[in-house]
Write an enzyme that holds these catalytic residues in place. Structure first.
Site, PDB file in Angstrom:
ATOM      1  N   ASP A 158       1.048  -1.172  -0.039  1.00  0.00           N
ATOM      2  CA  ASP A 158       0.257   0.041   0.025  1.00  0.00           C
ATOM      3  C   ASP A 158       0.453   0.967  -0.120  1.00  0.00           C
ATOM      4  OD1 ASP A 158      -2.192   1.737   0.781  1.00  0.00           O
ATOM      5  OD2 ASP A 158      -1.252   1.358   3.276  1.00  0.00           O
ATOM      6  N   ASP A 207      -0.415   5.309   0.400  1.00  0.00           N
ATOM      7  CA  ASP A 207      -0.311   6.272   2.271  1.00  0.00           C
ATOM      8  C   ASP A 207      -0.050   5.064   4.044  1.00  0.00           C
ATOM      9  OD1 ASP A 207      -0.453   9.102   1.317  1.00  0.00           O
ATOM     10  OD2 ASP A 207      -1.626   7.477  -0.347  1.00  0.00           O
ATOM     11  N   ASP A 251      -2.611  -0.152   5.721  1.00  0.00           N
ATOM     12  CA  ASP A 251      -2.469   0.237   7.300  1.00  0.00           C
ATOM     13  C   ASP A 251      -3.619   0.447   7.448  1.00  0.00           C
ATOM     14  OD1 ASP A 251      -2.305   2.177   5.096  1.00  0.00           O
ATOM     15  OD2 ASP A 251      -2.370   3.621   7.258  1.00  0.00           O
TER      16      ASP A 251
HETATM   17  O1  LIG Z   1      -4.322   2.811  -0.189  1.00  0.00           O
HETATM   18  P1  LIG Z   1      -3.621   4.584   0.220  1.00  0.00           P
HETATM   19  O2  LIG Z   1      -2.272   4.342  -0.789  1.00  0.00           O
HETATM   20  O3  LIG Z   1      -3.100   4.081   1.544  1.00  0.00           O
HETATM   21  O4  LIG Z   1      -4.349   5.400  -0.113  1.00  0.00           O
HETATM   22  C1  LIG Z   1      -5.454   5.255   0.770  1.00  0.00           C
HETATM   23  C2  LIG Z   1      -5.781   7.462   0.485  1.00  0.00           C
HETATM   24  O5  LIG Z   1      -4.439   7.880   1.165  1.00  0.00           O
HETATM   25  C3  LIG Z   1      -3.989   9.087   0.805  1.00  0.00           C
HETATM   26  O6  LIG Z   1      -4.909   9.721   2.311  1.00  0.00           O
HETATM   27  C4  LIG Z   1      -4.377   9.741   3.645  1.00  0.00           C
HETATM   28  O7  LIG Z   1      -2.834   9.980   3.410  1.00  0.00           O
HETATM   29  C5  LIG Z   1      -2.900  11.804   2.898  1.00  0.00           C
HETATM   30  C6  LIG Z   1      -1.334  11.563   3.364  1.00  0.00           C
HETATM   31  O8  LIG Z   1      -0.661  11.098   4.496  1.00  0.00           O
HETATM   32  C7  LIG Z   1      -3.677  11.715   4.343  1.00  0.00           C
HETATM   33  O9  LIG Z   1      -3.685  13.537   4.962  1.00  0.00           O
HETATM   34  C8  LIG Z   1      -4.666  11.806   4.650  1.00  0.00           C
HETATM   35  O10 LIG Z   1      -5.556  12.545   5.821  1.00  0.00           O
HETATM   36  C9  LIG Z   1      -5.408  10.392   4.432  1.00  0.00           C
HETATM   37  O11 LIG Z   1      -6.876   9.815   4.204  1.00  0.00           O
HETATM   38  C10 LIG Z   1      -4.825   9.798  -0.428  1.00  0.00           C
HETATM   39  O12 LIG Z   1      -4.374  11.332   0.105  1.00  0.00           O
HETATM   40  C11 LIG Z   1      -6.094   9.537  -0.427  1.00  0.00           C
HETATM   41  O13 LIG Z   1      -6.434   9.698  -2.025  1.00  0.00           O
HETATM   42  C12 LIG Z   1      -5.847   7.573  -0.478  1.00  0.00           C
HETATM   43  O14 LIG Z   1      -7.271   7.564  -0.735  1.00  0.00           O
END
Ligand SMILES: O=P(O)(O)OC[C@H]1O[C@H](O[C@H]2O[C@H](CO)[C@@H](O)[C@H](O)[C@H]2O)[C@H](O)[C@@H](O)[C@@H]1O
Length: 352
Positions: A92, A94, A295
């Site tokens: 993954d 983020d 995560d």
């Molecule tokens: O599937 P992932 O790669 O884990 O993406 C999930 C979402 O991640 C991002 O948002 C999350 O991370 C951001 C940066 O650390 C944080 O600011 C935010 O609050 C989190 O929800 C991304 O911006 C989303 O579009 C993804 O879906």
């Protein structure tokens, strides 16, 4: 924290690189060298050096008994691979390859993590499966050695395939800028016009709420509320639902301080994992050892697939006890880095 990173980098064989790392004016480490200054053999070091799980909370310690650190079970992974199982790595983005940060546009990957992923990908097929758009993840990761699945798996750039088991109308063959052949698989293609409408309406309807950030993730729309005052959560929720109500073939999922509007098709990160295993030639293979590290709630779909197959290692990244289908855990992205470095180091020795 900074000293932990310093110790970690030293311990896992970044000696040459570490010598070039300097503290910037704020006291944080900034890295000067390029990735290709590290040679694979520099990963080979004392195998007993690893980051001990950092857990002071008794509930977390109890949870760790049920979801042991992937660093602790690493020897078991190695043993299976040495018996001939092919490791395939799914990551993954983020919260896994980068820490969660306030601004989604600034979730940059560290050079150390990029190097580790690159070295892992040299030895094992590796894919990144993210909720973000595929292009955005690529811009962050910048590695041509890995496969990418964006939009929670609804936009896959995987190995060239002629698989008949997936609807051909969603598959197109393509070349990257180095002339490598890929197959793009996009099972939610027909939803694109509606997604554009949803994005537009969501931006307009929520524009008067302080702190909202709407992210275009191509096959899904993310509504970030990390910076929205608590008092406005209710209003934001109503506005999001008012848009959703106009699109019955879409539904809402939740992530970390984010609401996500997705097409209601039976396709998630678990399906993307299976698709990639199929295209890599491991459809029904008992000789494959998939490792999935994630995560968030959306990663649970992939954990479930591995559980159902009775195969591989679903690994959750969490610093708190959580309900999960994962078998193992890693505390945070710095432990993910540690795990990937160990995997890469083992890949080097195994290929010699
Ligand atoms: O599937 P992932 O790669 O884990 O993406 C999930 C979402 O991640 C991002 O948002 C999350 O991370 C951001 C940066 O650390 C944080 O600011 C935010 O609050 C989190 O929800 C991304 O911006 C989303 O579009 C993804 O879906």
């Amino acid at each position: 924290m900074r000293d932990n990173f310093a110790r970690l980098y030293k311990a896992v064989g970044f000696a040459k690189w570490f010598a070039n790392i300097e503290r910037d004016s704020a006291g944080y480490f900034s890295s000067k060298p390029r990735i290709d200054q590290i040679e694979p053999h520099e990963f080979i070091e004392d195998d007993n050096n690893f980051n001990e799980p950092n857990a002071a909370d008794p509930k977390y310690i109890h949870w760790l008994k049920e979801h042991p650190s992937a660093l602790r079970v690493f020897q078991g992974i190695k043993n299976l691979a040495e018996m001939g199982k092919q490791i395939v790595v799914f990551l993954d983005y983020d919260g896994t390859l980068t820490p969660i940060v306030d601004d989604p546009d600034r979730a940059f990957m560290s050079d150390a993590m990029r190097l580790a992923v690159r070295q892992v990908a040299k030895h094992f097929p590796t894919a990144i499966i993210s909720g973000r758009s595929r292009n955005k993840v690529y811009q962050f990761v910048k590695l041509d050695e890995v496969y990418y699945a964006g939009s929670h798996g609804m936009d896959i750039m995987g190995p060239r395939t002629k698989l008949k088991s997936y609807d051909g109308k969603y598959q197109t063959n393509s070349l990257d800028n180095k002339g490598n052949e890929f197959t793009i698989f996009q099972p939610a293609q027909e939803f694109l016009p509606a997604i554009k409408e949803i994005l537009d309406k969501m931006q307009k309807r929520t524009s008067d709420i302080e702190g909202v950030f709407i992210e275009d993730n191509r096959f899904c729309v993310s509504v970030h509320y990390r910076h929205v005052p608590d008092d406005d959560y209710g209003t934001l929720g109503k506005k999001v639902h008012s848009v959703l109500a106009e699109y019955p073939s879409f539904h809402l999922t939740r992530g970390k301080k984010v609401l996500e509007i997705r097409p209601s098709i039976e396709w998630n990160k678990g399906n993307a994992l299976l698709y990639l295993l199929d295209t890599l030639g491991f459809a029904k293979s008992s000789n494959v050892l998939p490792i999935y590290i994630g995560d968030d709630k959306t990663d649970e779909d992939a954990f479930k697939v591995l559980r159902d197959r009775g195969q591989g290692y679903p690994i959750i990244v969490s610093s708190t006890p959580r309900e999960t289908l994962a078998l193992c855990s890693l505390h945070d992205p710095s432990e993910v880095l540690s795990f990937l470095i160990r995997l890469a180091r083992w890949g080097v020795t195994a290929s010699q």
